[in-house]
Design a protein around this motif. Structure first.
Motif, short mmCIF file in Angstrom:
data_model
loop_
_atom_site.label_atom_id
_atom_site.label_comp_id
_atom_site.label_asym_id
_atom_site.label_seq_id
_atom_site.Cartn_x
_atom_site.Cartn_y
_atom_site.Cartn_z
N PHE A 1 70.41 60.09 -14.32
CA PHE A 1 70.41 61.54 -14.12
C PHE A 1 69.18 61.95 -13.31
CE2 PHE A 1 69.07 65.82 -15.13
CZ PHE A 1 70.24 66.55 -15.05
N LEU A 2 68.03 61.44 -13.74
CA LEU A 2 66.78 61.80 -13.06
C LEU A 2 66.76 61.30 -11.62
CD1 LEU A 2 64.43 61.11 -16.08
CD2 LEU A 2 64.76 63.34 -14.97
N LEU A 3 67.25 60.08 -11.41
CA LEU A 3 67.24 59.51 -10.05
C LEU A 3 68.18 60.28 -9.12
CD1 LEU A 3 67.10 55.68 -10.76
CD2 LEU A 3 65.21 57.26 -10.32
N ARG A 4 69.24 60.84 -9.68
CA ARG A 4 70.14 61.65 -8.84
C ARG A 4 69.49 62.96 -8.42
NH1 ARG A 4 76.24 60.86 -11.41
NH2 ARG A 4 76.21 58.58 -11.27
N LYS A 5 68.47 63.39 -9.18
CA LYS A 5 67.78 64.66 -8.87
C LYS A 5 66.53 64.46 -8.03
CE LYS A 5 70.52 67.06 -11.60
NZ LYS A 5 71.56 67.92 -11.03
N LYS A 6 65.96 63.24 -8.07
CA LYS A 6 64.67 62.99 -7.42
C LYS A 6 64.84 61.89 -6.38
CE LYS A 6 61.29 64.61 -8.67
NZ LYS A 6 60.66 65.86 -8.16
N ASP A 7 65.06 62.28 -5.13
CA ASP A 7 65.34 61.33 -4.05
C ASP A 7 64.25 60.29 -3.85
OD1 ASP A 7 67.78 62.46 -3.50
OD2 ASP A 7 67.04 63.71 -1.85
N LYS A 8 62.99 60.71 -3.87
CA LYS A 8 61.90 59.76 -3.64
C LYS A 8 61.79 58.73 -4.77
CE LYS A 8 58.98 62.28 -0.46
NZ LYS A 8 57.60 62.59 -0.08
N TRP A 9 62.05 59.18 -5.97
CA TRP A 9 62.05 58.28 -7.12
C TRP A 9 63.18 57.25 -6.95
CZ3 TRP A 9 62.07 60.54 -12.82
CH2 TRP A 9 61.71 59.53 -13.72
N ARG A 10 64.38 57.74 -6.57
CA ARG A 10 65.52 56.85 -6.37
C ARG A 10 65.24 55.84 -5.25
NH1 ARG A 10 70.32 57.56 -8.32
NH2 ARG A 10 72.01 56.26 -7.61
N THR A 11 64.70 56.35 -4.14
CA THR A 11 64.40 55.48 -2.99
C THR A 11 63.42 54.39 -3.40
OG1 THR A 11 64.81 57.28 -1.45
CG2 THR A 11 63.45 55.46 -0.65
N THR A 12 62.40 54.75 -4.16
CA THR A 12 61.40 53.77 -4.61
C THR A 12 62.05 52.72 -5.51
OG1 THR A 12 59.67 55.45 -4.50
CG2 THR A 12 59.21 53.49 -5.83
N LEU A 13 62.82 53.18 -6.47
CA LEU A 13 63.40 52.23 -7.43
C LEU A 13 64.48 51.35 -6.82
CD1 LEU A 13 63.50 53.97 -10.91
CD2 LEU A 13 61.66 52.79 -9.73
N LYS A 14 65.14 51.84 -5.78
CA LYS A 14 66.15 51.02 -5.11
C LYS A 14 65.55 49.74 -4.54
CE LYS A 14 69.90 53.17 -2.95
NZ LYS A 14 70.45 54.12 -1.95
N GLU A 15 64.26 49.80 -4.21
CA GLU A 15 63.60 48.61 -3.66
C GLU A 15 63.07 47.67 -4.74
OE1 GLU A 15 63.65 47.89 -0.43
OE2 GLU A 15 64.83 49.72 -0.21
N ILE A 16 62.99 48.16 -5.97
CA ILE A 16 62.39 47.38 -7.06
C ILE A 16 63.42 46.78 -8.00
CG2 ILE A 16 60.84 47.50 -9.06
CD1 ILE A 16 59.45 49.90 -7.64
N LEU A 17 64.38 47.60 -8.42
CA LEU A 17 65.28 47.20 -9.50
C LEU A 17 66.35 46.21 -9.05
CD1 LEU A 17 65.79 50.66 -11.25
CD2 LEU A 17 64.14 48.86 -11.81
N PHE A 18 66.66 45.28 -9.93
CA PHE A 18 67.75 44.30 -9.77
C PHE A 18 67.53 43.40 -8.55
CE2 PHE A 18 69.43 48.31 -11.58
CZ PHE A 18 69.52 47.87 -12.89
N LYS A 19 66.28 43.16 -8.22
CA LYS A 19 65.95 42.27 -7.10
C LYS A 19 65.05 41.16 -7.61
CE LYS A 19 66.58 45.61 -3.51
NZ LYS A 19 66.27 46.00 -2.17
#
Ligand code: FE2
Length: 104
Positions: free
Chosen positions: A70-88
């Motif tokens: 929910f939070l990542l859908r509201k906070k683009d920069k947070w989502r962009t950051t985590l896309k590079e970190i999670l599940f890698k």
């Protein structure tokens, strides 16, 4: 206490920000529950009680994930950051630095 989740006067915050604050508070509470179950499970000698607590902890994983999404859908920069970190795989610090650069 209802006011403990705010660092700024709640009445000055927008409705959108108050919703984000509630969800971030929920996220913290889900992590806290996961932590408490982790400790109880590690010490509980009764297998049936341990199984029930493991089932409950699994629920908290789900709650944490839903809150975070929910939070990542509201906070683009947070989502962009985590896309590079999670599940890698790879160096977590390097992935974090890459995520931070992408979000800038
Ligand atoms: Fe929960």
């Amino acid at each position: 206490m209802a006011s403990e989740q705010y660092h700024e006067p709640a009445e000055e915050l927008s409705a959108e920000t108050r919703t984000l604050v509630r969800m971030m508070t929920s996220l913290k509470e889900e992590v806290e529950a996961i932590n408490w179950y982790e400790q109880r499970i590690s010490l509980e000698p009764d297998p049936e009680a341990r199984a029930i607590m493991q089932n409950a902890q699994q629920e908290e994983f789900k709650h944490f994930g839903m809150d975070l999404e929910f939070l990542l859908r509201k906070k683009d920069k947070w989502r962009t950051t985590l896309k590079e970190i999670l599940f890698k795989s790879g160096d977590i610090v390097e992935l974090g630095e890459k995520g931070e650069e992408k979000a800038e």
